[in-house]
Write an enzyme that holds these catalytic residues in place. Sequence first.
Site, mmCIF file in Angstrom:
data_model
loop_
_atom_site.group_PDB
_atom_site.id
_atom_site.type_symbol
_atom_site.label_atom_id
_atom_site.label_comp_id
_atom_site.label_asym_id
_atom_site.label_seq_id
_atom_site.Cartn_x
_atom_site.Cartn_y
_atom_site.Cartn_z
ATOM 1 N N GLU A 75 20.514 -30.132 -16.142
ATOM 2 C CA GLU A 75 19.918 -28.982 -15.457
ATOM 3 C C GLU A 75 20.579 -27.675 -15.885
ATOM 4 O O GLU A 75 19.908 -26.667 -16.085
ATOM 5 C CB GLU A 75 20.040 -29.135 -13.931
ATOM 6 C CG GLU A 75 19.089 -30.144 -13.333
ATOM 7 C CD GLU A 75 17.634 -29.796 -13.596
ATOM 8 O OE1 GLU A 75 17.274 -28.617 -13.496
ATOM 9 O OE2 GLU A 75 16.865 -30.707 -13.938
ATOM 10 N N CYS A 91 0.604 -25.474 -17.280
ATOM 11 C CA CYS A 91 0.387 -24.159 -16.654
ATOM 12 C C CYS A 91 1.243 -23.132 -17.409
ATOM 13 O O CYS A 91 2.219 -22.603 -16.884
ATOM 14 C CB CYS A 91 0.744 -24.218 -15.170
ATOM 15 S SG CYS A 91 0.142 -22.787 -14.255
ATOM 16 N N CYS A 142 -5.987 -25.324 -17.882
ATOM 17 C CA CYS A 142 -6.455 -25.740 -16.552
ATOM 18 C C CYS A 142 -7.291 -27.021 -16.594
ATOM 19 O O CYS A 142 -7.310 -27.780 -15.625
ATOM 20 C CB CYS A 142 -7.257 -24.618 -15.902
ATOM 21 S SG CYS A 142 -6.278 -23.118 -15.700
ATOM 22 N N CYS A 197 -5.211 -29.966 -15.883
ATOM 23 C CA CYS A 197 -4.303 -29.829 -14.752
ATOM 24 C C CYS A 197 -4.745 -30.666 -13.545
ATOM 25 O O CYS A 197 -5.903 -30.585 -13.121
ATOM 26 C CB CYS A 197 -4.230 -28.354 -14.352
ATOM 27 S SG CYS A 197 -3.133 -28.099 -12.951
ATOM 28 N N CYS A 245 -6.906 -25.116 -7.086
ATOM 29 C CA CYS A 245 -6.107 -23.974 -7.524
ATOM 30 C C CYS A 245 -6.833 -22.646 -7.287
ATOM 31 O O CYS A 245 -7.932 -22.421 -7.807
ATOM 32 C CB CYS A 245 -5.769 -24.124 -9.003
ATOM 33 S SG CYS A 245 -4.886 -22.704 -9.666
#
Length: 343
Positions: free
Chosen positions: A35, A194, A201, A204, A210
């Site tokens: 991370e 995205c 899209c 997605c 959305c």
Amino acid sequence: MTDFASRVVRWQQAHGRNSLPWQNTRDPYRVWLSEIMLQQTQVTTVLDYYARFLARFPDVAALATAGLDDVLALWSGLGYYSRARNMHRCAQDVVALHGGQFPRNAAVLQTLPGIGRSTAAAIASFCFGERVAILDGNVKRVLTRFLGFGDDLAVGANERALWDRATQLLPADDLVDAMPRYTQGLMDLGATVCLTRKPNCLLCPVQPLCVAQREGAPESYPVKTRKLKRTAQSLWLLQARTADGAVWLHKRPTPGVWAGLFCLPVFDSAEQLSASVPARLHGHLRDGNAFLHVLTHKDLHLHPVLLDVTKPQVLSGDGAWFEAAQWPQLGLPAPVRKLLANG
Ligand code: SF4
């Protein structure tokens, strides 16, 4: 589970990234390492560094007992060196304050050096299935678009409101399995579907729900007005070399640019640079090729000034001669490493 969460979880399982070396583990040391490295750095670059770091520092105790110079040397080239310094301090705190075990919840993880709210949430959800929301840059983009959240994120209260909305969208049950997949799913959606420009899209999983997609202008989200101003700075670097190729390096002060790294001596002007060199050597100073090094918020115009000396002698300030064979073991700023490699 919310419809949003279940769609993200199912999509991650079928289409997300599932074989990166820091996945399929609940070891907080490995997750934390990845991370921190992934902040501001692409996955493809992190892969090599991650493997080398783990080989050298297989657990948090090994990292805590290492010298900071060794950590910075291994980090060399990844940039944003404060991440490496904080990581080293964090490992020491985990050992000294938490018995060598990472805390098991986001609230306590956040008290450690270099672990912000989103990173703490990522570790806690991946490793312990805690129900906490991440909100890094990619996830802000996905959520503001999905929710049609048009308030200015430069305003703290608006950002806090988005955290609240992000928390409401989290899975509500089967957390130990659902949370890691959901968190990874949001990261994957932001990184691969995205996208900032031209979001995909059609691929997605949350497209039917959305708001931004329905409005027809996903790229207008997220809204953030305050932009950091770019600045420029000119620096002169003394590149002193001996006949057998050793260079004079010193350790940069903390804080400041390249803090804690080994570096050619840096000056704000050519005059300051010559004043630091013994007068008998002034006639040997030669201008090298100036070049531009771009940092996130700053353009550095770097002017190397060459000085060939016949035998090693003490030059400006605290420093030492380092032979070429020693350079790979040193934490060096990327432009200085390049400069040395080009001779
Ligand atoms: Fe982003 Fe488009 Fe998915 Fe909305 S539908 S979250 S804009 S990729």
